[in-house]
Write an enzyme that holds these catalytic residues in place. Sequence first.
Site, PDB file in Angstrom:
ATOM      1  N   ASP A  93       0.832  -1.192   0.000  1.00  0.00           N
ATOM      2  CA  ASP A  93       0.000   0.000   0.000  1.00  0.00           C
ATOM      3  C   ASP A  93       0.876   1.255   0.000  1.00  0.00           C
ATOM      4  O   ASP A  93       1.888   1.318   0.692  1.00  0.00           O
ATOM      5  CB  ASP A  93      -0.891  -0.024   1.244  1.00  0.00           C
ATOM      6  CG  ASP A  93      -1.906   1.088   1.275  1.00  0.00           C
ATOM      7  OD1 ASP A  93      -2.757   1.138   0.377  1.00  0.00           O
ATOM      8  OD2 ASP A  93      -1.850   1.900   2.221  1.00  0.00           O
TER       9      ASP A  93
ATOM     10  N   GLU B 299      14.878 -14.465  -0.570  1.00  0.00           N
ATOM     11  CA  GLU B 299      15.253 -15.619   0.243  1.00  0.00           C
ATOM     12  C   GLU B 299      14.256 -16.764   0.087  1.00  0.00           C
ATOM     13  O   GLU B 299      14.540 -17.904   0.479  1.00  0.00           O
ATOM     14  CB  GLU B 299      15.328 -15.231   1.716  1.00  0.00           C
ATOM     15  CG  GLU B 299      16.415 -14.221   2.070  1.00  0.00           C
ATOM     16  CD  GLU B 299      16.365 -13.837   3.545  1.00  0.00           C
ATOM     17  OE1 GLU B 299      15.833 -14.645   4.353  1.00  0.00           O
ATOM     18  OE2 GLU B 299      16.835 -12.737   3.880  1.00  0.00           O
TER      19      GLU B 299
END
Length: 530
Positions: A202, A258
Amino acid sequence: MANGQEWWRGSVTYQIYPRSFMDADGDGIGDLKGIAQRLDHVASLGVDAIWLSPVFPSPMADMGYDVSDYTDIDPTFGTLEDFDALVDKAHALGLKVIIDQVLSHASDQHPYFTESRQSRDNPKADWFVWADPKPDGTPPNNWLAIFGGSSWEWDARRRQYYFHNFLREQPDWNFHNPEVQDYLLDCVRFWLDRGVDGFRLDTVNFYVHDQLLRDNAANPLPWAQEAVRPFEMQYTLFSKNRPENIAFLERLRALLDEYEGRTMVGEVGDSHHSIDLMGEYTSGSNRLHMAYSFELLGPDFSPKHFRSRIEAFFKGAPDGWPCWAFSNHDVPRHVGRWLEHAGDQEALAKQAAALLLSFEGSICIYQGEELGQVDTVLSFEELTDPEGINFWPEKTGRDGCRTPMIWEANAPNGGFSIANKTWLPVKPPQQARAVSAQGENSVLAFYRAMLALRRAEPDLRLGNTGFVDFPEPVLGFQRGDSLMCIYNLSPEPVTVDLPSRITPVLEQAAEVGDGSLSLGPNGFVIGRLA
């Protein structure tokens, strides 16, 4: 669908507004169990992912975009176990799950803000943006809040102002404090470890503020001084869009990298530099995967506008990636916005689907688009949105596009809830377009056909775009080496010369002649090049 790490490239995501999708517990508000119950509908469309608007604990001053706990579920929507079950069901149906992350600001009920406001020397004192008043007691600068008034709120305990870009109940985090960044990254990791596939970020260009607190200048754009919201009268150079945003996005991207096959799309909104920021924020391989654009969420419905936005993005960011949408929970639904350009509502709804789903980039569609819905007309007494309440009647707010999803034409509340009263009302014009009422030639059937075509044609997902110079009101472009897409963006019939022979694959009110194409009102053709 693209496979592996880059499944998101060219993908289609279906936005779910949880309060309004399906109510399983009968309290008049949608919830996670309700979403799970209706997830088969979403999967049947042929989309790749769902995006959930916020479901975190929140006082709901801004319907969940004021987060008081980043690592739990608000009881209104259910529990963490309900969330896990929803993710499992989505994955079983072949759907990825993207969730909203509201990192630019928190709720004023967040425990860290409660601590921060107690004194100027507590452990969280510098976790939010605090500033002394001017000698006359007024705020430290002229920055304005999106929902009206100053973006600074006086706090009597600290005898300082705190900064909020949105409501005063939504204080901004201080991203200049590395501990704040570390905390927010840990919150993101929590959801990655629970199996989510990505994040919609957002207000991604609002994260960092100017530490010198310099005044914003007046917005030089010609429409600005006529704006309903004073916020739009400013050129927000210092209150957002700061270059330091990039460094945090790179930290965020390193975290996602990751994990296998995860993605993030940032909501980039700005009256001056939206396309430039989209390019900057997605450039290379260490920032956002995608930038969600506001550029197609307005009233413009012309070949010039669509062409200019797409060309500008890929020219400015040849290695970036956009995410286009026509509607979401913050703007009037596009069928209603563009009705003046339509022969009829059904034709426009189908044409808009064909148009959006043929654009280069990734795509987001908003719940109810596939039914051809328009905004619900509400009275002032029915509003819940602070924007509508604050700016009524010049701006009626966002509630009109947030009313409940309609499942059954003849059921109470359209099958959304068994409650006597739903959080926003269900009204007859929306109920008439229920899922159950959508037949063989309906808008819903067309969405399924168009989404199937996008999945089947690699050039519709990933092919480069080459625009063709057709006269107004016709928009035409080639996707890759195999497909030509041509649209009449008007309620009047048109005939144009074809630059190449095509064989129609999907069409509406189209007649391909010998070297020419006739298109009826809102007619279009997606054709295979000979």
